[in-house]
Every structure is written in structure tokens, then in C-alpha cells.
Scaffold this motif. Structure first.
Motif, short mmCIF file in Angstrom:
data_model
loop_
_atom_site.label_atom_id
_atom_site.label_comp_id
_atom_site.label_asym_id
_atom_site.label_seq_id
_atom_site.Cartn_x
_atom_site.Cartn_y
_atom_site.Cartn_z
N ALA A 87 -6.01 -0.97 16.15
CA ALA A 87 -5.93 -1.38 14.77
C ALA A 87 -6.58 -0.06 14.25
CB ALA A 87 -6.64 -2.73 14.84
N ALA A 88 -5.72 0.40 13.06
CA ALA A 88 -6.38 1.37 12.50
C ALA A 88 -7.01 0.88 11.24
CB ALA A 88 -5.31 2.51 12.01
N PRO A 89 -8.30 1.54 10.66
CA PRO A 89 -8.68 0.92 9.36
C PRO A 89 -7.73 1.07 8.25
CG PRO A 89 -10.07 2.46 10.57
CD PRO A 89 -8.83 2.52 11.29
N GLY A 90 -7.60 -0.07 7.78
CA GLY A 90 -6.54 -0.45 6.74
C GLY A 90 -5.21 -0.43 6.88
N GLY A 91 -4.74 -0.37 8.06
CA GLY A 91 -3.40 -0.38 8.77
C GLY A 91 -2.91 -1.78 8.81
N ASN A 135 0.86 -1.09 -0.14
CA ASN A 135 -0.12 0.02 -0.25
C ASN A 135 0.95 1.23 0.13
OD1 ASN A 135 -1.67 2.16 0.60
ND2 ASN A 135 -2.90 0.90 2.07
N MET A 136 0.83 1.97 -0.99
CA MET A 136 1.79 2.91 -1.39
C MET A 136 0.96 4.30 -0.72
SD MET A 136 4.65 2.30 -2.51
CE MET A 136 5.30 3.97 -3.12
N ARG A 138 5.31 1.41 11.31
CA ARG A 138 4.51 2.06 11.95
C ARG A 138 5.10 2.58 13.24
NH1 ARG A 138 -1.10 3.07 12.86
NH2 ARG A 138 -1.34 4.71 14.10
N TYR A 139 4.85 3.92 13.76
CA TYR A 139 5.70 4.26 14.78
C TYR A 139 4.56 4.24 15.89
CZ TYR A 139 9.88 5.71 12.41
OH TYR A 139 11.12 5.88 11.76
N VAL A 191 -2.65 -6.51 16.19
CA VAL A 191 -3.80 -6.51 17.14
C VAL A 191 -4.31 -7.89 16.86
CG1 VAL A 191 -6.04 -5.66 17.66
CG2 VAL A 191 -4.06 -4.06 17.29
N TYR A 192 -4.69 -8.29 15.64
CA TYR A 192 -5.27 -9.58 15.51
C TYR A 192 -4.59 -10.72 14.82
CZ TYR A 192 -8.98 -5.82 15.32
OH TYR A 192 -9.95 -4.73 15.38
#
Length: 387
Positions: A203-207, A40-41, A183-184, A214-215
Motif C-alpha cells: 500500500a503506497a501513501p495516497g495510492g 486524483n490527477m 497500477r502496474y 491491501v485494505y
């Protein structure tokens, strides 16, 4: 310098087309560079624009710019960026600038950008080489515990194979071997004798990284950690002053580390902590908060729930509660949470007369790696709310 700024303003006006053109040009001419980037860019495109904007806006502040570039160069080792990649990036950058400047492009402008990029690549390359002498590109860490605190929040304890030094309030890069992204996150603890690190992850949407942690992460798994960055939330900036701490959601993590540091110092500071969440059920670490509050007489804790069943329809903000409770302008203030929470809090505090030098927030990661922070604070840059 003026030519650089003027040309960049013309280019930046084209928005998302700029990074799209740049990466298309880079990958077509040098396909071997594609493997350095995640699938994912979207985030990577924003990082390019953020970094270029920062460089151009500080091109006449050599000391500040060089410090930024050194940090960037050392940090990029985790992407397997090598010295031979810089000319390829430079070619794609100049072609992108030429394309979007159109008739405004000239030999003089080309020379200005070539010189600027030469400085950028040299400083970053030298910083990367220097960093090799004292730290690896990343640390391999084992997951010791994984606790699902809410549907989308997990608390992990990880142990690097060897010591990862950091200061409370800093952030470290985190990645999973199955995900080519970083991710920081700020450790939720002061440095420990056993070297373990506590991470609070939503957990961020699309992260890709956060969702995996998390999952899709379990005890015994291995993750990668990168060198610490940033000083916007470190206590060095506050001297020996009393503190006011504002934490929203998983923004509690670095604040927790600061509280541990104060406890270890035994300095006698007075500390007031306000912890906010969207609802009462989302105070995911309240047991730890209550425990430290009970053992530290110098710490006073207040919880602020955004929505309260007793008062349906009302929304409470941490900063509003803080300002209503008293005048804290003799203290240094630390704010950490979502981009929206931090932006609104800093704006409200500034409007209430708090000086920019006494209000601290995590400028590093937001400026380089996230679009939302600039959207929240862009209007306030003239008042130096963004460091």
C-alpha cells in the motif's frame, strides 16, 4: 525534428504548469473526456509529460518510437479511449504548446507539431484496433485468496475469467472497479495451467489502487487486469547465461516468477538471489523463498536486512552486499525494487564495470508512469542506464 525538441524543452521548463494547463483546456472544451481519468490527477499529469518527452526525444528513431506508440495505443483501451477522442486531445495539446512557447510559436512550428501528433494518433489508433482482434481492454478476475503478510503488504491470488497470457518479468495493469485508476504489478509466478495470477501489493501513501487491494479487498471480490507490458525484466534478454537477481521489498514478485521459469526450463543455469528488506520482519515471503531454495540446488539465496538490531545505525544495501561477495560480471543481472533501490543499484553496478546490456531493470512502467524513476536516473541517461 530540431524545432520539436527545442520547443519542447521550452515548454517542459514550466514544469507542473504544463499538464495542469493541458487538462484544464481539454476538460473545458470536451467535458466528456473527464470520465476517462481518475479522481486524483497527479499521476496522470506526470504520465502526460513522460510520454511527450519520450516521443520528442525519439522522434528521429522511427522504429523505436512506433513500437512505443503501438504499446501505448493498445494499453489505453483500458481507459475507454476511442478514435474520436484523439482530435480533442490534439487540440488541447497544440493550444498548450502555443501558450507556453509564447513569442517562439510560429506557423512552421504549429505544422511540425500537427504532423507529429498526426503520426502519434494514427499509430495509436491502429494499434488499438489491431489489439481488439486478440485481447479485450481488460480481464475481470476473481480474488481467490487475500493474505495480509505485513501491515502494508498483501499477497493476492486472482483468477481471470479467461486466460491472460504473459511472460515472467512483464507487468500487468490492475484496477478495482471502485477506483478509476490503474497500477502496474508484475505477477509473482510463471504462467500456470489454471490461469491464476499471484500479486504482491504494498500500500503506497495516497495510492488509491494499492490501498484498495491491501485494505479493502476480500476473497470473492472482482478486480480488473489489463494486458501485459514491458520486456525489461524478461529472461529473453539473458539468453542461456547464469543469473544474478537483486530484489528489494515487493520487487521480489517478478524475480520469483523468473526463478519459477528457470526451474521449469531445467536449463541448468546457476542463479544467485539477493533479497533485501528494510528490516528482518519485512521479509514477507521468506517461507516461499526458503522452500524454492531447498528444492533447487542451482539456486543460492542471501537475505539482506537494511537495518540490523545487532548493529544499530548501520544501513545495508543489497547492491553493496552483492559487490562485496564477488565478481558477477560473467552473469546477466536483474534488479527490481523501489525506484531508489533500482537507481542506486544500477548506478553502483555500472560504476563497478558492469555493462548496461547485462543489467536489466523495469524501464517500461517507470518511464511512463512514475516521476521518481526519472529523478533517480536522470543524471545517468548519458551512459544509457535507462533503456
Amino acid at each position: 525534428m530540431d524545432r520539436l525538441r527545442q520547443s519542447w524543452s521550452v515548454v517542459a521548463a514550466h514544469g507542473d504548469q504544463v499538464p495542469l494547463y493541458f487538462y484544464s483546456t481539454l476538460f473545458l472544451a470536451h467535458p466528456e473526456t473527464r470520465q476517462m481519468f481518475g479522481t486524483n490527477m497527479a499521476g496522470q499529469r506526470d504520465r502526460l509529460v513522460s510520454a511527450l518527452g519520450h516521443i520528442v526525444s525519439h522522434v528521429d528513431q522511427v522504429d523505436r518510437l512506433v513500437g512505443f506508440l503501438r504499446q501505448l495505443g493498445a494499453d489505453h483501451r483500458k481507459f475507454a479511449v476511442r478514435a474520436e477522442h484523439y482530435p480533442a486531445v490534439g487540440e488541447a495539446l497544440v493550444e498548450t504548446l502555443r501558450h507556453f512557447c509564447g513569442d517562439g510559436w510560429s506557423e512552421e512550428l504549429a505544422a511540425d507539431w500537427a504532423a507529429a501528433y498526426g503520426l502519434v494518433s494514427r499509430v495509436m489508433t491502429e494499434a488499438a484496433q489491431a489489439a481488439e482482434a486478440h485481447s479485450p481492454p481488460w480481464w475481470v478476475a476473481e480474488v481467490l485468496t487475500h493474505e495480509q503478510r505485513t501491515f502494508d503488504v498483501a499477497v493476492l491470488t486472482v483468477r481471470p475469467q479467461y486466460l491472460l497470457p504473459f511472460v515472467p518479468g512483464q507487468s500487468i495493469g490492475v484496477s478495482h472497479p471502485a477506483v478509476r485508476s490503474w497500477r502496474y504489478y508484475s505477477p509473482a509466478n510463471a504462467p500456470r495451467a489454471d490461469g491464476t495470477v499471484e500479486l504482491h501489493v504494498r500500500a503506497a501513501p495516497g495510492g488509491a489502487v494499492s490501498s484498495r487491494l491491501v485494505y479493502g479487498c476480500a476473497v470473492g471480490d472482482q478486480i480488473h487486469l489489463a494486458a501485459p507490458v514491458g520486456d525489461g525484466l524478461t529472461l529473453r534478454l539473458a539468453g542461456s547465461s547464469d543469473l544474478l537477481l537483486l530484489a528489494g521489498g515487493t520487487g521480489w514478485a517478478p524475480v520469483k516468477a523468473l526463478v519459477e521459469q528457470v526451474a521449469a526450463e531445467g536449463s541448468g543455469r546457476r542463479v544467485d538471489l539477493y533479497v533485501g528488506a528494510r528490516s528482518r520482519s519485512e521479509f514477507y515471503d521468506s517461507e516461499a523463498i526458503d522452500k524454492v531454495a531447498a528444492s533447487c540446488p542451482w539456486l543460492r539465496v542471501s537475505y539482506v536486512a537494511g537495518s540490523d538490531p545487532v548493529r544499530p545505525g548501520e544501513q545495508a544495501r543489497v547492491v553493496d552486499r552483492v559487490l562485496a561477495d564477488g565478481d558477477w560480471r560473467s552473469r546477466h543481472v536483474y534488479v527490481c525494487g523501489s525506484d531508489e533501490m533500482v537507481g542506486q543499484s544500477v548506478a553502483a553496478l555500472t560504476g563497478a564495470g558492469y555493462r548496461s546490456g547485462q543489467v536489466h531493470h523495469e524501464g517500461f512502467g517507470r518511464q511512463w508512469y512514475g516521476p521518481a524513476w526519472r529523478a533517480v536516473t536522470a543524471a545517468d541517461e548519458s551512459t544509457e542506464m535507462v533503456r
